[in-house]
Enzyme design. Sequence first.
Site, PDB file in Angstrom:
ATOM      1  CG  ASP A  52      -2.257   0.978   0.916  1.00  0.00           C
ATOM      2  OD1 ASP A  52      -3.258   0.152   0.688  1.00  0.00           O
ATOM      3  OD2 ASP A  52      -2.298   2.058   1.248  1.00  0.00           O
ATOM      4  CG  ASP A  78       2.723   5.581  -5.920  1.00  0.00           C
ATOM      5  OD1 ASP A  78       1.533   5.582  -6.335  1.00  0.00           O
ATOM      6  OD2 ASP A  78       3.287   7.020  -6.055  1.00  0.00           O
ATOM      7  CB  VAL A  79      -0.539   1.105  -7.608  1.00  0.00           C
ATOM      8  CG1 VAL A  79      -0.624   0.147  -6.930  1.00  0.00           C
ATOM      9  CG2 VAL A  79      -1.418   2.046  -7.513  1.00  0.00           C
ATOM     10  CG  ASN A 105      -8.827  -3.608  -3.778  1.00  0.00           C
ATOM     11  OD1 ASN A 105      -9.748  -3.820  -4.303  1.00  0.00           O
ATOM     12  ND2 ASN A 105      -8.159  -2.847  -2.396  1.00  0.00           N
ATOM     13  CE1 TYR A 171     -13.304   3.943  -8.449  1.00  0.00           C
ATOM     14  CE2 TYR A 171     -15.781   4.364  -9.424  1.00  0.00           C
ATOM     15  CZ  TYR A 171     -14.663   3.370  -8.766  1.00  0.00           C
ATOM     16  OH  TYR A 171     -15.125   2.503  -7.896  1.00  0.00           O
ATOM     17  CE  LYS A 175     -12.784   0.230  -9.678  1.00  0.00           C
ATOM     18  NZ  LYS A 175     -11.989   0.057  -9.201  1.00  0.00           N
TER      19      LYS A 175
HETATM   20  N1  LIG Z   1     -16.223   1.372  -1.581  1.00  0.00           N
HETATM   21  C1  LIG Z   1     -17.070   0.889  -2.748  1.00  0.00           C
HETATM   22  O1  LIG Z   1     -18.319   0.761  -2.420  1.00  0.00           O
HETATM   23  C2  LIG Z   1     -16.927   0.097  -4.122  1.00  0.00           C
HETATM   24  C3  LIG Z   1     -17.294   0.103  -5.141  1.00  0.00           C
HETATM   25  C4  LIG Z   1     -16.666  -0.725  -6.332  1.00  0.00           C
HETATM   26  C5  LIG Z   1     -15.935  -0.974  -6.239  1.00  0.00           C
HETATM   27  N2  LIG Z   1     -14.597  -0.062  -4.971  1.00  0.00           N
HETATM   28  C6  LIG Z   1     -13.261  -0.537  -5.563  1.00  0.00           C
HETATM   29  O2  LIG Z   1     -12.439  -1.475  -4.591  1.00  0.00           O
HETATM   30  C7  LIG Z   1     -10.939  -1.191  -4.333  1.00  0.00           C
HETATM   31  C8  LIG Z   1     -10.618  -1.457  -2.710  1.00  0.00           C
HETATM   32  O3  LIG Z   1     -12.191   0.170  -2.192  1.00  0.00           O
HETATM   33  P1  LIG Z   1     -11.822   0.849  -0.708  1.00  0.00           P
HETATM   34  O4  LIG Z   1     -13.529   1.140  -0.813  1.00  0.00           O
HETATM   35  O5  LIG Z   1     -11.644  -0.278   0.086  1.00  0.00           O
HETATM   36  O6  LIG Z   1     -11.305   1.852  -1.334  1.00  0.00           O
HETATM   37  P2  LIG Z   1     -10.156   3.294  -0.255  1.00  0.00           P
HETATM   38  O7  LIG Z   1      -9.800   3.777  -0.729  1.00  0.00           O
HETATM   39  O8  LIG Z   1     -10.795   2.724   0.769  1.00  0.00           O
HETATM   40  O9  LIG Z   1      -8.321   1.867  -0.175  1.00  0.00           O
HETATM   41  C9  LIG Z   1      -7.504   2.124  -1.033  1.00  0.00           C
HETATM   42  C10 LIG Z   1      -6.598   1.759  -0.520  1.00  0.00           C
HETATM   43  O10 LIG Z   1      -5.428   1.318  -1.753  1.00  0.00           O
HETATM   44  C11 LIG Z   1      -4.690   2.442  -1.169  1.00  0.00           C
HETATM   45  N3  LIG Z   1      -3.469   3.318  -2.844  1.00  0.00           N
HETATM   46  C12 LIG Z   1      -4.687   4.215  -3.230  1.00  0.00           C
HETATM   47  N4  LIG Z   1      -3.534   4.952  -3.987  1.00  0.00           N
HETATM   48  C13 LIG Z   1      -2.767   3.693  -3.900  1.00  0.00           C
HETATM   49  C14 LIG Z   1      -1.453   3.791  -4.611  1.00  0.00           C
HETATM   50  N5  LIG Z   1      -1.284   4.595  -5.507  1.00  0.00           N
HETATM   51  N6  LIG Z   1      -0.376   3.424  -4.417  1.00  0.00           N
HETATM   52  C15 LIG Z   1      -0.637   2.578  -3.116  1.00  0.00           C
HETATM   53  N7  LIG Z   1      -2.390   2.017  -2.854  1.00  0.00           N
HETATM   54  C16 LIG Z   1      -2.727   3.080  -2.970  1.00  0.00           C
HETATM   55  C17 LIG Z   1      -4.784   2.813  -0.261  1.00  0.00           C
HETATM   56  O11 LIG Z   1      -4.120   3.581   0.644  1.00  0.00           O
HETATM   57  C18 LIG Z   1      -6.306   2.137   0.390  1.00  0.00           C
HETATM   58  O12 LIG Z   1      -5.891   1.318   1.625  1.00  0.00           O
HETATM   59  C19 LIG Z   1     -10.615   0.273  -5.161  1.00  0.00           C
HETATM   60  O13 LIG Z   1     -10.094  -0.133  -6.158  1.00  0.00           O
HETATM   61  C20 LIG Z   1     -12.242   0.789  -5.683  1.00  0.00           C
HETATM   62  O14 LIG Z   1     -12.481   1.502  -6.546  1.00  0.00           O
HETATM   63  C21 LIG Z   1     -15.286  -0.183  -4.506  1.00  0.00           C
END
Ligand SMILES: NC(=O)c1ccc[n+]([C@@H]2O[C@H](COP(=O)([O-])OP(=O)(O)OC[C@H]3O[C@@H](n4cnc5c(N)ncnc54)[C@H](O)[C@@H]3O)[C@@H](O)[C@H]2O)c1
Length: 289
Positions: A52, A78-79, A105, A171, A175
Amino acid sequence: MSMQNNEPAAAGRNPMPPFEHRTALIYGSGRNIGREIAREFARRGARVAVADIDLAAANETVRLIAEAGGDATALQCDVMSNESVRETAAEAERRIGAIDILMNNAGILHSGNPEDFPMAEWERMISCNLLAMVRSIEFFMPKMIARGSGYIVNTASFAGLYPYAINRIPYAVSKAGVLSLTENLAIYLLPKGVRVSCLCPGPVMTDSPNSMKTFSGNVGLVGPGSHLRIKSQVETAKILADGMCAGRIVIPTHEEGLETLRQHAASPDEFIRAKIEAFSRGDHGKPSL
Ligand SMILES: NC(=O)c1ccc[n+]([C@@H]2O[C@H](COP(=O)([O-])OP(=O)(O)OC[C@H]3O[C@@H](n4cnc5c(N)ncnc54)[C@H](O)[C@@H]3O)[C@@H](O)[C@H]2O)c1
């Protein structure tokens, strides 16, 4: 221990348990959905590398896994950087061995009207949500093909399944790209013994909207449908892990959302007109608790 290719050509149908004694690297598992997935994989016996951008968050995921008797290690990554993704991949291999399960993810969210997103934001969104996956897949795919085994899992979103997310179009586009990338890879890789899944979350309770960038004041987020219930992160992680064990390729968190997908496929024109009508009468597809 590396996953052996003991699956038939129609790989992915064989419900072999993909976790016990496997290694998993999960980009974006410092918090929320990614953290719960890391915990679920570990609970089912995988050794997990938690990557992360937020190292403190990754360390906390590792602590929670260790507390429950699991095995995990934290990595900062950093992805959005080619080098960082590659270095993390190589370091994960050094620490836990050849990677059986690669999960992408990490994702970011934003909001705004389409006319308000600058090009730099489009680039940031595509780089973090889509190209990040290409970066890690580029590293691991040749190795998995050579071994004839492995598993790639990418996180998409309902926003990429059918059109509604008009206040976060970059976004949604990122996706939709994830879904196309993953489904096409599945066709290519399954016959080679490499399994592929796409997690498609509908609404899941997280605090990610709190930290999103907004570009048009407070536009609020429209949702995928008011018939959908907001699920928990724990439910989401279980749905993914069960889906992987069942050999599923596209794994939606909300099966009922597939009916909406069928309506869209039956007539995109009618679907779009119905969506315009719903929005105009104030039905913004907000999910229920
Ligand atoms: N929460 C929802 O309802 C939902 C719905 C559809 C899709 N998603 C997808 O599910 C995944 C997780 O969602 P979430 O709500 O837990 O998001 P979140 O923002 O809480 O978690 C995302 C994680 O990615 C990390 N991250 C962000 N940028 C980064 C980078 N540049 N390098 C490395 N790590 C990085 C963050 O620190 C975090 O730990 C995401 O891909 C999101 O798009 C979530």
